[in-house]
Design a protein around this motif. Structure first.
Motif, mmCIF file in Angstrom:
data_model
loop_
_atom_site.group_PDB
_atom_site.id
_atom_site.type_symbol
_atom_site.label_atom_id
_atom_site.label_comp_id
_atom_site.label_asym_id
_atom_site.label_seq_id
_atom_site.Cartn_x
_atom_site.Cartn_y
_atom_site.Cartn_z
ATOM 1 N N ALA A 48 0.873 -1.214 -0.172
ATOM 2 C CA ALA A 48 0.095 -0.079 0.115
ATOM 3 C C ALA A 48 0.828 1.313 0.043
ATOM 4 O O ALA A 48 0.528 2.112 -0.751
ATOM 5 C CB ALA A 48 -0.915 0.100 1.294
ATOM 6 N N ARG A 92 0.997 4.039 -2.920
ATOM 7 C CA ARG A 92 0.570 5.243 -2.747
ATOM 8 C C ARG A 92 1.639 6.430 -2.896
ATOM 9 O O ARG A 92 1.474 7.330 -3.427
ATOM 10 C CB ARG A 92 0.015 5.446 -1.449
ATOM 11 C CG ARG A 92 -0.772 6.867 -0.928
ATOM 12 C CD ARG A 92 -1.431 6.763 0.263
ATOM 13 N NE ARG A 92 -0.849 6.405 1.538
ATOM 14 C CZ ARG A 92 -0.601 5.186 2.104
ATOM 15 N NH1 ARG A 92 -1.403 4.107 1.571
ATOM 16 N NH2 ARG A 92 0.230 4.796 3.315
ATOM 17 N N TYR A 129 -0.004 -1.315 -8.871
ATOM 18 C CA TYR A 129 -0.343 -2.390 -7.910
ATOM 19 C C TYR A 129 0.462 -3.834 -8.062
ATOM 20 O O TYR A 129 1.180 -4.208 -7.152
ATOM 21 C CB TYR A 129 -1.682 -2.909 -8.053
ATOM 22 C CG TYR A 129 -2.184 -3.413 -6.587
ATOM 23 C CD1 TYR A 129 -2.134 -2.832 -5.299
ATOM 24 C CD2 TYR A 129 -2.975 -4.607 -6.828
ATOM 25 C CE1 TYR A 129 -2.586 -3.623 -4.328
ATOM 26 C CE2 TYR A 129 -3.584 -5.392 -5.689
ATOM 27 C CZ TYR A 129 -3.238 -4.564 -4.486
ATOM 28 O OH TYR A 129 -3.599 -5.678 -3.317
ATOM 29 N N THR A 144 -15.926 1.050 -8.111
ATOM 30 C CA THR A 144 -15.767 2.128 -7.007
ATOM 31 C C THR A 144 -16.308 3.377 -6.901
ATOM 32 O O THR A 144 -16.886 3.674 -5.694
ATOM 33 C CB THR A 144 -14.123 2.280 -7.030
ATOM 34 O OG1 THR A 144 -13.957 3.059 -8.450
ATOM 35 C CG2 THR A 144 -13.077 1.130 -7.049
ATOM 36 N N THR A 190 -18.642 4.482 -3.703
ATOM 37 C CA THR A 190 -18.250 5.616 -3.180
ATOM 38 C C THR A 190 -19.501 6.421 -2.846
ATOM 39 O O THR A 190 -20.136 7.157 -1.860
ATOM 40 C CB THR A 190 -17.582 6.844 -3.904
ATOM 41 O OG1 THR A 190 -16.354 6.057 -3.918
ATOM 42 C CG2 THR A 190 -17.473 8.016 -3.241
ATOM 43 N N ARG A 216 -16.918 3.744 1.418
ATOM 44 C CA ARG A 216 -15.439 4.120 1.443
ATOM 45 C C ARG A 216 -14.818 2.913 0.720
ATOM 46 O O ARG A 216 -14.207 1.935 1.529
ATOM 47 C CB ARG A 216 -15.281 4.111 2.943
ATOM 48 C CG ARG A 216 -16.032 5.305 3.468
ATOM 49 C CD ARG A 216 -15.720 5.287 5.137
ATOM 50 N NE ARG A 216 -14.329 5.981 5.265
ATOM 51 C CZ ARG A 216 -13.715 5.945 6.362
ATOM 52 N NH1 ARG A 216 -14.454 5.510 7.615
ATOM 53 N NH2 ARG A 216 -12.585 6.103 6.668
ATOM 54 N N ARG A 276 -11.668 2.570 -0.240
ATOM 55 C CA ARG A 276 -10.473 2.399 0.048
ATOM 56 C C ARG A 276 -10.347 1.589 1.237
ATOM 57 O O ARG A 276 -9.473 0.619 1.530
ATOM 58 C CB ARG A 276 -9.569 3.726 0.263
ATOM 59 C CG ARG A 276 -9.201 4.262 -0.894
ATOM 60 C CD ARG A 276 -8.327 5.766 -0.535
ATOM 61 N NE ARG A 276 -7.796 6.155 -1.816
ATOM 62 C CZ ARG A 276 -7.094 7.069 -1.898
ATOM 63 N NH1 ARG A 276 -6.565 7.848 -0.851
ATOM 64 N NH2 ARG A 276 -6.572 7.771 -3.114
ATOM 65 N N GLN A 283 -11.353 -2.090 0.707
ATOM 66 C CA GLN A 283 -10.205 -2.736 -0.071
ATOM 67 C C GLN A 283 -9.266 -3.155 1.144
ATOM 68 O O GLN A 283 -8.478 -4.190 1.181
ATOM 69 C CB GLN A 283 -9.626 -1.924 -1.016
ATOM 70 C CG GLN A 283 -8.200 -2.425 -1.780
ATOM 71 C CD GLN A 283 -8.560 -3.667 -2.503
ATOM 72 O OE1 GLN A 283 -9.758 -3.926 -3.034
ATOM 73 N NE2 GLN A 283 -7.595 -4.488 -2.863
#
Length: 294
Positions: free
Chosen positions: A84, A88, A94, A167, A171, A176, A178, A181
């Motif tokens: 992660a 980020r 990924y 996604t 949302t 949410r 994120r 996940q």
């Protein structure tokens, strides 16, 4: 015939084989639930990476004499957090992030193992597991891990469905994505760590993926697919332990091989059943529709 059946199932009269089967069954249930989402979300590479990512923690725990599950949990968690962070902050894709940490953690694990007195023995146990050594205390830990995993998956089911669809939908619904996940990655980590003693870090993905793949062609509903995947996993544990006993093969590898064989057999049978149904209806040959995410 009764004598032949008694001889075939004789190993299950032994307590350590009974513990191995019960522990493997608990792992199969957890992997059936989590593995279904892994297949739907295309997270197989992450599962493989986590299996090797926990290697340094397991190796260090083995060298220091602390519980291996604790070390494995630390290693797998470090792997998931590292992926992660790289994605980020390092602006990496990924799969690239997973690939880099995959090699780094595997290398570190082998280096730690090299400091042990018996490298070959330690590496074999870590990579391929020791399901026949499951103790009563291990069963308690596995039961707790299975219960937690199934409960979290049930509570987060709607969020996972929305995340799998889109996604943006997640949302809009306030789920949410994120966080959803992150919870899903946490479940994969839990399943990988719990499966470690049964099949080891090298074969853990087989038990995580194969039963879910075997169940995928028979139902379009996610809950029923999870139940069927758990049943396939339990059957793989049972068959693998029998094969290991009668053919003197490695127990963890036999369980993983049985899971893969069941997946292959299930796919072939489902294809044959689908082709026969299409011929009866006079429909043209074609692909079987993918299971619906619901």
């Amino acid at each position: 015939m009764p004598a032949l059946i008694d001889a075939l199932f004789a190993p299950f009269a032994l307590e350590f084989v009974q513990r191995a089967f019960l522990g493997g069954a608990l792992v199969a249930v957890l992997c059936g639930v989590v593995g279904t989402w892994v297949v739907i979300r295309g997270m197989a590479f992450l599962g493989e990476a986590l299996g090797h990512g926990m290697l340094p923690g397991v190796a260090l725990a083995t060298v220091l004499g602390i519980p291996v599950l604790v070390g494995g949990a630390i290693g797998a968690t470090a792997m998931s957090v590292g992926v992660a962070a790289l994605q980020r902050r390092g602006r990496l894709s990924y799969d690239t992030s997973i690939g880099l940490l995959f090699v780094a953690m595997l290398s570190l694990g082998v280096i730690v193992i090299s400091f042990s007195g018996n490298v070959a023995t330690d590496a074999t146990a870590i990579l391929f597991g020791d399901i026949l050594a499951i103790s009563a205390g291990d069963l308690v830990v596995l039961a707790a891990a299975c219960g937690i995993g199934v409960l979290v998956a049930a509570l987060a089911h709607r969020r996972f469905v929305a995340l799998a669809l889109d996604t943006r939908i997640a949302t809009v619904l306030g789920y949410r994505p994120r966080l959803a996940q992150a919870v899903l990655v946490g479940l994969v980590t839990l399943a990988v760590v719990a499966s470690y003693q049964a099949v080891g870090s090298l074969l853990v993905v087989g038990l995580l993926l194969a039963p879910a793949v075997a169940a995928g062609g028979w139902t379009a509903r996610i809950p029923s697919r999870m139940l069927l995947a758990a049943a396939f996993g339990i059957a793989a544990v049972f068959t693998g332990l029998l094969a290991s006993w009668h053919f003197a093969s490695a127990a963890g590898a036999s369980v993983a091989a049985a899971a893969i064989a069941l997946a292959g057999g299930s796919t072939l049978i489902r294809a044959a059943v689908g082709a026969r149904g299409r011929r009866r209806r006079g429909a043209p040959e074609g692909r079987t529709p993918a299971p619906a995410v619901a």
